[in-house]
Design a protein around this motif. Structure first.
Motif, PDB file in Angstrom:
ATOM      1  N   TYR A   1      -9.243   2.119 -63.401  1.00 35.77           N
ATOM      2  CA  TYR A   1      -9.950   3.065 -62.545  1.00 35.77           C
ATOM      3  C   TYR A   1      -9.046   4.239 -62.224  1.00 35.77           C
ATOM      4  CZ  TYR A   1      -7.241   1.340 -58.584  1.00 35.77           C
ATOM      5  OH  TYR A   1      -6.211   1.013 -57.744  1.00 35.77           O
ATOM      6  N   CYS A   2      -9.671   5.332 -61.851  1.00 35.49           N
ATOM      7  CA  CYS A   2      -8.926   6.526 -61.486  1.00 35.49           C
ATOM      8  C   CYS A   2      -8.727   6.527 -59.972  1.00 35.49           C
ATOM      9  CB  CYS A   2      -9.697   7.775 -61.919  1.00 35.49           C
ATOM     10  SG  CYS A   2      -8.915   9.285 -61.350  1.00 35.49           S
ATOM     11  N   PRO A   3      -7.472   6.543 -59.514  1.00 33.77           N
ATOM     12  CA  PRO A   3      -7.234   6.516 -58.079  1.00 33.77           C
ATOM     13  C   PRO A   3      -7.634   7.824 -57.385  1.00 33.77           C
ATOM     14  CG  PRO A   3      -5.147   6.711 -59.262  1.00 33.77           C
ATOM     15  CD  PRO A   3      -6.225   6.536 -60.304  1.00 33.77           C
ATOM     16  N   ALA A   4      -7.815   8.885 -58.178  1.00 24.15           N
ATOM     17  CA  ALA A   4      -8.179  10.172 -57.588  1.00 24.15           C
ATOM     18  C   ALA A   4      -9.692  10.354 -57.471  1.00 24.15           C
ATOM     19  CB  ALA A   4      -7.578  11.309 -58.403  1.00 24.15           C
ATOM     20  N   CYS A   5     -10.426  10.155 -58.581  1.00 28.34           N
ATOM     21  CA  CYS A   5     -11.869  10.411 -58.516  1.00 28.34           C
ATOM     22  C   CYS A   5     -12.676   9.111 -58.534  1.00 28.34           C
ATOM     23  CB  CYS A   5     -12.307  11.364 -59.627  1.00 28.34           C
ATOM     24  SG  CYS A   5     -12.282  10.670 -61.279  1.00 28.34           S
ATOM     25  N   HIS A   6     -11.988   7.953 -58.563  1.00 23.25           N
ATOM     26  CA  HIS A   6     -12.624   6.635 -58.446  1.00 23.25           C
ATOM     27  C   HIS A   6     -13.553   6.265 -59.579  1.00 23.25           C
ATOM     28  CE1 HIS A   6     -10.895   5.945 -54.519  1.00 23.25           C
ATOM     29  NE2 HIS A   6     -11.273   7.167 -54.160  1.00 23.25           N
TER      30      HIS A   6
ATOM     31  N   GLU B   1      -5.357   7.728 -69.135  1.00 21.55           N
ATOM     32  CA  GLU B   1      -5.490   8.906 -68.302  1.00 21.55           C
ATOM     33  C   GLU B   1      -6.969   9.159 -68.043  1.00 21.55           C
ATOM     34  OE1 GLU B   1      -4.553  13.077 -69.742  1.00 21.55           O
ATOM     35  OE2 GLU B   1      -2.574  12.377 -69.096  1.00 21.55           O
ATOM     36  N   CYS B   2      -7.303   9.590 -66.834  1.00 21.04           N
ATOM     37  CA  CYS B   2      -8.712   9.852 -66.517  1.00 21.04           C
ATOM     38  C   CYS B   2      -9.215  11.031 -67.350  1.00 21.04           C
ATOM     39  CB  CYS B   2      -8.862  10.156 -65.032  1.00 21.04           C
ATOM     40  SG  CYS B   2     -10.553  10.529 -64.559  1.00 21.04           S
ATOM     41  N   PRO B   3     -10.261  10.828 -68.183  1.00 18.29           N
ATOM     42  CA  PRO B   3     -10.768  11.933 -69.003  1.00 18.29           C
ATOM     43  C   PRO B   3     -11.416  13.030 -68.170  1.00 18.29           C
ATOM     44  CG  PRO B   3     -11.917   9.862 -69.516  1.00 18.29           C
ATOM     45  CD  PRO B   3     -10.972   9.574 -68.400  1.00 18.29           C
ATOM     46  N   VAL B   4     -11.722  12.736 -66.925  1.00 10.24           N
ATOM     47  CA  VAL B   4     -12.374  13.733 -66.082  1.00 10.24           C
ATOM     48  C   VAL B   4     -11.361  14.588 -65.327  1.00 10.24           C
ATOM     49  CG1 VAL B   4     -13.974  14.093 -64.149  1.00 10.24           C
ATOM     50  CG2 VAL B   4     -14.451  12.341 -65.863  1.00 10.24           C
ATOM     51  N   CYS B   5     -10.379  13.940 -64.678  1.00  9.31           N
ATOM     52  CA  CYS B   5      -9.464  14.735 -63.855  1.00  9.31           C
ATOM     53  C   CYS B   5      -8.001  14.653 -64.285  1.00  9.31           C
ATOM     54  CB  CYS B   5      -9.619  14.361 -62.377  1.00  9.31           C
ATOM     55  SG  CYS B   5      -8.910  12.758 -61.949  1.00  9.31           S
ATOM     56  N   GLY B   6      -7.691  13.826 -65.307  1.00  9.14           N
ATOM     57  CA  GLY B   6      -6.332  13.822 -65.839  1.00  9.14           C
ATOM     58  C   GLY B   6      -5.313  12.946 -65.115  1.00  9.14           C
TER      59      GLY B   6
HETATM   60 ZN   LIG Z   1     -10.254  10.934 -62.257  1.00  8.91          ZN
END
Ligand SMILES: [Zn+2]
Length: 170
Positions: A136-141, A149-154
């Motif tokens: 999971y992405c800790p920034a955008c969840h 790496e999150c493909p949405v926010c990196g």
């Molecule tokens: Zn993200």
């Protein structure tokens, strides 16, 4: 009547809503699925065929869920999609349905339990765990089945263990 409410983990783990009766989810779940993945394609197909109903929860239920997530201490683990799913289940229960949240996500199950809502893990529906972990992405969840790496926010993704199969609270 029993209706199913699916969270993001249900789609990522391979739950197919077709032929499961009335199945609901929320718009935020769609946003958490990566375009073009099997989970996303399955989501789109079930929505178009009318088997999957995408609804938004009421503001009142959202507020109840927000408060409850603070009490269980799971707030940081829950994405806005997770909270919307639980809020939608509350709405359905209030309108006389018997919602069962389908989720392999421990934080979601815990919140459902706290609010007296029924839930089942994917194993309860005959679906074996495809992954023991979810990232999971800790920034955008957002939730993913894999990646660094999150493909949405990196942001660098983190791993989290999913719940062991639990028996549906019925
Ligand atoms: Zn993200």
């Amino acid at each position: 009547m029993r209706v199913l409410v699916l969270d993001t983990s249900a789609f990522i783990m391979g739950f197919n809503p077709s032929g499961m009766g009335e199945v609901y989810t929320v718009e935020d779940v769609e946003k958490e699925l990566i375009q073009g993945t099997t989970s996303d394609l399955r989501f789109q197909a079930s929505k178009e065929k009318g088997g999957l109903r995408v609804r938004e929860p009421s503001a009142r239920s959202r507020k109840t869920v927000e408060g409850a997530s603070g009490e269980t201490g799971d707030r940081g683990q829950l994405s806005s999609a997770d909270k919307s799913v639980v809020a939608l289940a509350l709405d359905l229960k209030e309108s006389g349905e018997e919602p069962v949240i389908v989720s392999d996500d421990y934080a979601v199950q815990n919140l459902a339990e706290h609010l007296g809502l029924r839930y089942g893990s994917l194993a309860n529906f005959g679906i074996a765990h495809k992954f023991r972990w979810i990232v999971y992405c800790p920034a955008c969840h957002r939730r993913y089945s894999d990646g660094k790496e999150c493909p949405v926010c990196g942001t660098d993704l983190r791993r989290r263990v999913l719940s062991k199969a639990r028996v549906t609270k019925e």
